[in-house]
Write an enzyme that holds these catalytic residues in place. Structure first.
Site, PDB file in Angstrom:
ATOM      1  N   HIS A 122       0.837  -1.206   0.000  1.00 26.14           N
ATOM      2  CA  HIS A 122       0.000   0.000   0.000  1.00 26.14           C
ATOM      3  C   HIS A 122       0.866   1.248   0.000  1.00 26.14           C
ATOM      4  O   HIS A 122       1.808   1.352   0.794  1.00 26.14           O
ATOM      5  CB  HIS A 122      -0.838   0.066   1.269  1.00 26.14           C
ATOM      6  CG  HIS A 122      -1.974  -0.899   1.298  1.00 26.14           C
ATOM      7  ND1 HIS A 122      -3.092  -0.696   2.063  1.00 26.14           N
ATOM      8  CD2 HIS A 122      -2.171  -2.069   0.652  1.00 26.14           C
ATOM      9  CE1 HIS A 122      -3.928  -1.707   1.900  1.00 26.14           C
ATOM     10  NE2 HIS A 122      -3.391  -2.562   1.049  1.00 26.14           N
ATOM     11  N   ARG A 147      -0.544  -0.598  -4.533  1.00 31.31           N
ATOM     12  CA  ARG A 147      -1.896  -0.054  -4.460  1.00 31.31           C
ATOM     13  C   ARG A 147      -1.797   1.389  -3.997  1.00 31.31           C
ATOM     14  O   ARG A 147      -1.116   1.675  -3.013  1.00 31.31           O
ATOM     15  CB  ARG A 147      -2.717  -0.863  -3.462  1.00 31.31           C
ATOM     16  CG  ARG A 147      -4.150  -0.419  -3.376  1.00 31.31           C
ATOM     17  CD  ARG A 147      -4.872  -1.122  -2.242  1.00 31.31           C
ATOM     18  NE  ARG A 147      -5.077  -0.192  -1.161  1.00 31.31           N
ATOM     19  CZ  ARG A 147      -6.077  -0.276  -0.279  1.00 31.31           C
ATOM     20  NH1 ARG A 147      -6.942  -1.268  -0.368  1.00 31.31           N
ATOM     21  NH2 ARG A 147      -6.198   0.595   0.673  1.00 31.31           N
ATOM     22  N   TYR A 159     -10.583   7.578   3.962  1.00 31.35           N
ATOM     23  CA  TYR A 159     -10.290   6.251   4.521  1.00 31.35           C
ATOM     24  C   TYR A 159      -9.167   5.579   3.726  1.00 31.35           C
ATOM     25  O   TYR A 159      -9.170   5.591   2.494  1.00 31.35           O
ATOM     26  CB  TYR A 159     -11.550   5.367   4.496  1.00 31.35           C
ATOM     27  CG  TYR A 159     -11.252   3.972   4.977  1.00 31.35           C
ATOM     28  CD1 TYR A 159     -11.007   3.733   6.316  1.00 31.35           C
ATOM     29  CD2 TYR A 159     -11.151   2.908   4.091  1.00 31.35           C
ATOM     30  CE1 TYR A 159     -10.680   2.474   6.779  1.00 31.35           C
ATOM     31  CE2 TYR A 159     -10.834   1.641   4.539  1.00 31.35           C
ATOM     32  CZ  TYR A 159     -10.599   1.428   5.886  1.00 31.35           C
ATOM     33  OH  TYR A 159     -10.273   0.176   6.323  1.00 31.35           O
ATOM     34  N   ASP A 212      -8.393   1.050  -4.735  1.00 36.85           N
ATOM     35  CA  ASP A 212      -9.561   0.511  -4.017  1.00 36.85           C
ATOM     36  C   ASP A 212     -10.590   1.626  -3.843  1.00 36.85           C
ATOM     37  O   ASP A 212     -10.275   2.683  -3.275  1.00 36.85           O
ATOM     38  CB  ASP A 212      -9.068   0.015  -2.642  1.00 36.85           C
ATOM     39  CG  ASP A 212     -10.121  -0.744  -1.863  1.00 36.85           C
ATOM     40  OD1 ASP A 212     -11.293  -0.735  -2.268  1.00 36.85           O
ATOM     41  OD2 ASP A 212      -9.752  -1.357  -0.835  1.00 36.85           O
ATOM     42  N   HIS A 214     -13.467   1.089  -2.197  1.00 36.91           N
ATOM     43  CA  HIS A 214     -14.145   0.796  -0.921  1.00 36.91           C
ATOM     44  C   HIS A 214     -15.677   0.780  -1.011  1.00 36.91           C
ATOM     45  O   HIS A 214     -16.355   1.282  -0.106  1.00 36.91           O
ATOM     46  CB  HIS A 214     -13.688   1.787   0.157  1.00 36.91           C
ATOM     47  CG  HIS A 214     -12.287   1.523   0.624  1.00 36.91           C
ATOM     48  ND1 HIS A 214     -11.912   0.334   1.201  1.00 36.91           N
ATOM     49  CD2 HIS A 214     -11.171   2.292   0.575  1.00 36.91           C
ATOM     50  CE1 HIS A 214     -10.622   0.389   1.492  1.00 36.91           C
ATOM     51  NE2 HIS A 214     -10.150   1.543   1.112  1.00 36.91           N
ATOM     52  N   GLU A 238     -10.635  -1.956  -7.422  1.00 32.95           N
ATOM     53  CA  GLU A 238     -11.209  -2.842  -6.400  1.00 32.95           C
ATOM     54  C   GLU A 238     -12.484  -2.269  -5.791  1.00 32.95           C
ATOM     55  O   GLU A 238     -12.568  -1.066  -5.537  1.00 32.95           O
ATOM     56  CB  GLU A 238     -10.140  -3.020  -5.316  1.00 32.95           C
ATOM     57  CG  GLU A 238     -10.569  -3.778  -4.094  1.00 32.95           C
ATOM     58  CD  GLU A 238      -9.404  -3.882  -3.095  1.00 32.95           C
ATOM     59  OE1 GLU A 238      -8.224  -3.838  -3.518  1.00 32.95           O
ATOM     60  OE2 GLU A 238      -9.677  -3.988  -1.899  1.00 32.95           O
ATOM     61  N   GLU A 264     -13.662  -8.850  -0.500  1.00 32.02           N
ATOM     62  CA  GLU A 264     -13.154  -8.898   0.877  1.00 32.02           C
ATOM     63  C   GLU A 264     -14.260  -8.984   1.917  1.00 32.02           C
ATOM     64  O   GLU A 264     -13.987  -9.377   3.048  1.00 32.02           O
ATOM     65  CB  GLU A 264     -12.221  -7.712   1.154  1.00 32.02           C
ATOM     66  CG  GLU A 264     -12.914  -6.372   1.123  1.00 32.02           C
ATOM     67  CD  GLU A 264     -11.949  -5.206   1.324  1.00 32.02           C
ATOM     68  OE1 GLU A 264     -10.935  -5.152   0.629  1.00 32.02           O
ATOM     69  OE2 GLU A 264     -12.227  -4.356   2.176  1.00 32.02           O
ATOM     70  N   ARG A 285     -11.397 -11.739  -4.169  1.00 35.88           N
ATOM     71  CA  ARG A 285     -10.534 -11.291  -3.067  1.00 35.88           C
ATOM     72  C   ARG A 285     -10.997 -11.716  -1.677  1.00 35.88           C
ATOM     73  O   ARG A 285     -10.706 -11.028  -0.683  1.00 35.88           O
ATOM     74  CB  ARG A 285     -10.445  -9.762  -3.096  1.00 35.88           C
ATOM     75  CG  ARG A 285      -9.663  -9.201  -4.267  1.00 35.88           C
ATOM     76  CD  ARG A 285      -9.349  -7.732  -4.052  1.00 35.88           C
ATOM     77  NE  ARG A 285      -8.464  -7.496  -2.954  1.00 35.88           N
ATOM     78  CZ  ARG A 285      -8.841  -7.052  -1.758  1.00 35.88           C
ATOM     79  NH1 ARG A 285     -10.110  -6.794  -1.503  1.00 35.88           N
ATOM     80  NH2 ARG A 285      -7.957  -6.871  -0.807  1.00 35.88           N
ATOM     81  N   HIS A 314      -7.619 -11.331   0.422  1.00 37.61           N
ATOM     82  CA  HIS A 314      -7.554 -10.096   1.210  1.00 37.61           C
ATOM     83  C   HIS A 314      -6.488 -10.248   2.303  1.00 37.61           C
ATOM     84  O   HIS A 314      -6.532 -11.202   3.078  1.00 37.61           O
ATOM     85  CB  HIS A 314      -8.932  -9.894   1.845  1.00 37.61           C
ATOM     86  CG  HIS A 314      -9.121  -8.585   2.531  1.00 37.61           C
ATOM     87  ND1 HIS A 314      -9.921  -8.451   3.639  1.00 37.61           N
ATOM     88  CD2 HIS A 314      -8.638  -7.363   2.271  1.00 37.61           C
ATOM     89  CE1 HIS A 314      -9.914  -7.199   4.028  1.00 37.61           C
ATOM     90  NE2 HIS A 314      -9.157  -6.509   3.219  1.00 37.61           N
ATOM     91  N   GLU A 341      -2.230  -9.298  -1.461  1.00 33.60           N
ATOM     92  CA  GLU A 341      -2.105  -8.039  -0.712  1.00 33.60           C
ATOM     93  C   GLU A 341      -1.187  -8.267   0.491  1.00 33.60           C
ATOM     94  O   GLU A 341      -1.324  -9.260   1.210  1.00 33.60           O
ATOM     95  CB  GLU A 341      -3.482  -7.593  -0.218  1.00 33.60           C
ATOM     96  CG  GLU A 341      -3.458  -6.305   0.589  1.00 33.60           C
ATOM     97  CD  GLU A 341      -4.847  -5.898   1.065  1.00 33.60           C
ATOM     98  OE1 GLU A 341      -5.700  -6.781   1.289  1.00 33.60           O
ATOM     99  OE2 GLU A 341      -5.069  -4.687   1.218  1.00 33.60           O
ATOM    100  N   TRP A 404     -20.218   2.212   2.772  1.00 35.39           N
ATOM    101  CA  TRP A 404     -18.917   2.208   3.436  1.00 35.39           C
ATOM    102  C   TRP A 404     -17.812   2.623   2.521  1.00 35.39           C
ATOM    103  O   TRP A 404     -17.639   2.116   1.469  1.00 35.39           O
ATOM    104  CB  TRP A 404     -18.644   0.800   3.994  1.00 35.39           C
ATOM    105  CG  TRP A 404     -17.742   0.958   5.116  1.00 35.39           C
ATOM    106  CD1 TRP A 404     -18.078   1.267   6.410  1.00 35.39           C
ATOM    107  CD2 TRP A 404     -16.321   0.894   5.067  1.00 35.39           C
ATOM    108  NE1 TRP A 404     -16.961   1.402   7.155  1.00 35.39           N
ATOM    109  CE2 TRP A 404     -15.864   1.173   6.363  1.00 35.39           C
ATOM    110  CE3 TRP A 404     -15.389   0.649   4.061  1.00 35.39           C
ATOM    111  CZ2 TRP A 404     -14.531   1.222   6.688  1.00 35.39           C
ATOM    112  CZ3 TRP A 404     -14.075   0.688   4.377  1.00 35.39           C
ATOM    113  CH2 TRP A 404     -13.641   0.956   5.695  1.00 35.39           C
TER     114      TRP A 404
HETATM  115  O1  KDG Z   1     -11.461  -4.192   8.028  1.00 39.39           O
HETATM  116  C1  KDG Z   1     -11.579  -3.542   6.807  1.00 39.39           C
HETATM  117  C2  KDG Z   1     -10.256  -3.539   6.086  1.00 39.39           C
HETATM  118  O2  KDG Z   1      -9.728  -4.823   6.044  1.00 39.39           O
HETATM  119  C3  KDG Z   1     -10.373  -3.026   4.678  1.00 39.39           C
HETATM  120  O3  KDG Z   1     -10.989  -1.787   4.652  1.00 39.39           O
HETATM  121  C4  KDG Z   1      -9.018  -2.946   4.016  1.00 39.39           C
HETATM  122  O4  KDG Z   1     -10.071  -2.516   1.935  1.00 39.39           O
HETATM  123  C5  KDG Z   1      -9.139  -2.981   2.539  1.00 39.39           C
HETATM  124  C6  KDG Z   1      -8.101  -3.662   1.793  1.00 39.39           C
HETATM  125  O5  KDG Z   1      -8.252  -3.787   0.572  1.00 39.39           O
HETATM  126  O6  KDG Z   1      -7.130  -4.103   2.394  1.00 39.39           O
HETATM  127 MG    MG Z   2     -10.199  -3.318  -0.103  1.00 43.49          MG
END
Ligand code: KDG
Ligand code: MG
Length: 404
Positions: A122, A147, A159, A212, A214, A238, A264, A285, A314, A341, A404
């Site tokens: 990351h 990422r 986030y 990502d 999210h 993602e 995930e 994932r 994940h 990841e 989220w």
């Molecule tokens: O608990 C939530 C996290 O694992 C998540 O938000 C992390 O999106 C994530 C990722 O791709 O690692």
């Molecule tokens: Mg993710």
């Protein structure tokens, strides 16, 4: 051989982890991860109060049978709490099987299909210069795929983006209540394509870049983002839309060729069936711990293989090194492995959970220790009791709670 003891260990060396420890009549110990970020104690109770008594006296070699006993036998199937608890038992039993055989898990799963699992790290930055520095840091550590998550002009906090000089991306805040963030999808969509344009100008065309979203976009917004990012050749985009509606990805797929990854928050093969059979995604994932463990995720990966969808488990810091070890063993052996990841745990976590898996020059290897290759230092773990922690929640500028 029989199961003679089952313990649930909750520890918080910088963040919470739930571990299941199964001991056999031959004194063999198997470990399983049961961590569900922000809802850890629900899984601990499920294991302590409902599952542990059922395991005493069972034959630990009967992994498939025990999985079905816990899944079908309970009547109440699926859901992240149930599936994390079942997964913990499953991982612990595979760990025991490996130790009995004297073989690392990947050998039990068919042996290595590659020399190592390509990992992605990351990189995050509040703005472009910070992000570029962060990508360089990860490249210097040896990662070959990155990422990227970035701040958005006008938004105080995003986030997944390191803030106030903290480089590590830690997805749960300790505190009595979840922290709150303001999210603005239009500002995000305006900003992201220019970030990738500048990253490509700086790093060239070859570096695999991932991003990502999210689960925050509508299908129309996701389709637009995918189209706008196509020139920058992402490895994947993602979690574009909320994952409980897989059919949403039909519209996205019709409008963009960008590779899509999701999974995930999935916990069952039925969550994946439409996405796989209609070939709406390119990478699946699921976390091993949140989707029923090694036994169930193997089935998901095999289904994915039929449809040329690659496996990419994940691997955030909010699952323990036990889960991570399972993911790397599976990744090494699966024919359709894609990428893994890799968020590094804090050094203290690696002291509590000593592990044989290792990262070297962009690739992960599970090591050669029998079973999963992870041991738990219970004395050290006991010094870090559970602390309440939550993921943040997102609001739109007008105060509406957002996806989220
Ligand atoms: O608990 C939530 C996290 O694992 C998540 O938000 C992390 O999106 C994530 C990722 O791709 O690692
Ligand atoms: Mg993710």
């Amino acid at each position: 051989m029989k199961i003679v003891d089952v313990q649930v260990i909750v520890t918080s060396p910088t963040r919470n982890f739930v571990t299941l420890k199964i001991t056999t009549s031959d004194g063999i110990i198997g470990l399983g991860d049961a961590t569900l970020n922000g809802r850890e104690l629900a899984v601990a109770s499920y294991l302590r109060d409902h599952i542990s008594p059922l395991l005493i006296g069972r034959d630990p070699s009967r992994i498939e049978d025990t999985w079905n006993y816990l899944y079908k036998g309970a009547y109440w199937r699926r859901g992240p709490v149930t599936m994390a608890a079942v997964a913990a038992v499953d991982m612990a039993l595979w760990d025991i099987k490996g130790k009995v055989a004297g073989l690392p898990l990947y050998q039990l799963l068919g042996g290595a299909s590659r020399t190592g699992c390509l990992a992605y790290a990351h990189a995050t930055g509040a703005d472009l210069p910070e992000l570029i520095d962060s990508v360089h840091e990860q490249l210097d550590l040896g990662y070959r795929a990155i990422r990227v998550q970035t701040g958005v002009p006008g938004l105080e906090k995003v986030y997944g983006v390191g803030h106030s000089g903290v480089a590590t991306y830690e997805p749960a805040d300790r505190g009595a209540r979840p922290s709150e963030e303001i999210w603005d999808t239009s500002a995000y969509l305006r900003h992201i394509p220019s970030v990738f344009e500048q990253l490509r100008n700086h790093f060239g065309q070859e570096l695999p870049l991932l991003h990502d979203a999210h689960h925050r976009l509508t299908p129309q917004q996701a389709a637009r983002l995918g189209k706008e990012l196509e020139p920058y050749d992402l490895f994947w985009l993602e979690d574009v839309t909320p994952a409980e509606n897989p059919a949403a990805l039909r519209l996205v797929r019709q409008h963009t060729t960008i590779p899509l990854a999701i999974g995930e928050v999935f916990n069952n093969i039925w969550d994946t069936e439409l996405l796989l059979s209609e070939q709406l995604i390119d990478f699946i994932r699921c976390a091993i711990v949140h989707a029923g463990g090694i036994t169930h995720v193997r089935k998901i990966w095999s289904l994915a293989e039929l449809y040329q969808v690659r496996a990419a488990s994940h691997g955030p810091t909010d699952v323990s090194p036990i889960n991570f070890a399972a993911a790397v063993h599976m990744g090494l052996s699966a024919a359709n492995f894609g990428i893994q990841e890799h968020m590094r745990h804090q050094p203290l976590v690696d002291e509590v959970f000593r592990h044989a898996f290792r990262f070297d020059d962009g690739y992960l290897h599970p090591g050669e220790e029998p079973g999963l290759g992870v041991s738990l230092d219970e004395e050290l773990a006991s010094r870090y009791p559970y602390e309440s922690a939550y993921l943040p929640v997102a609001y739109l500028p007008d105060g509406t709670l957002h996806d989220w």
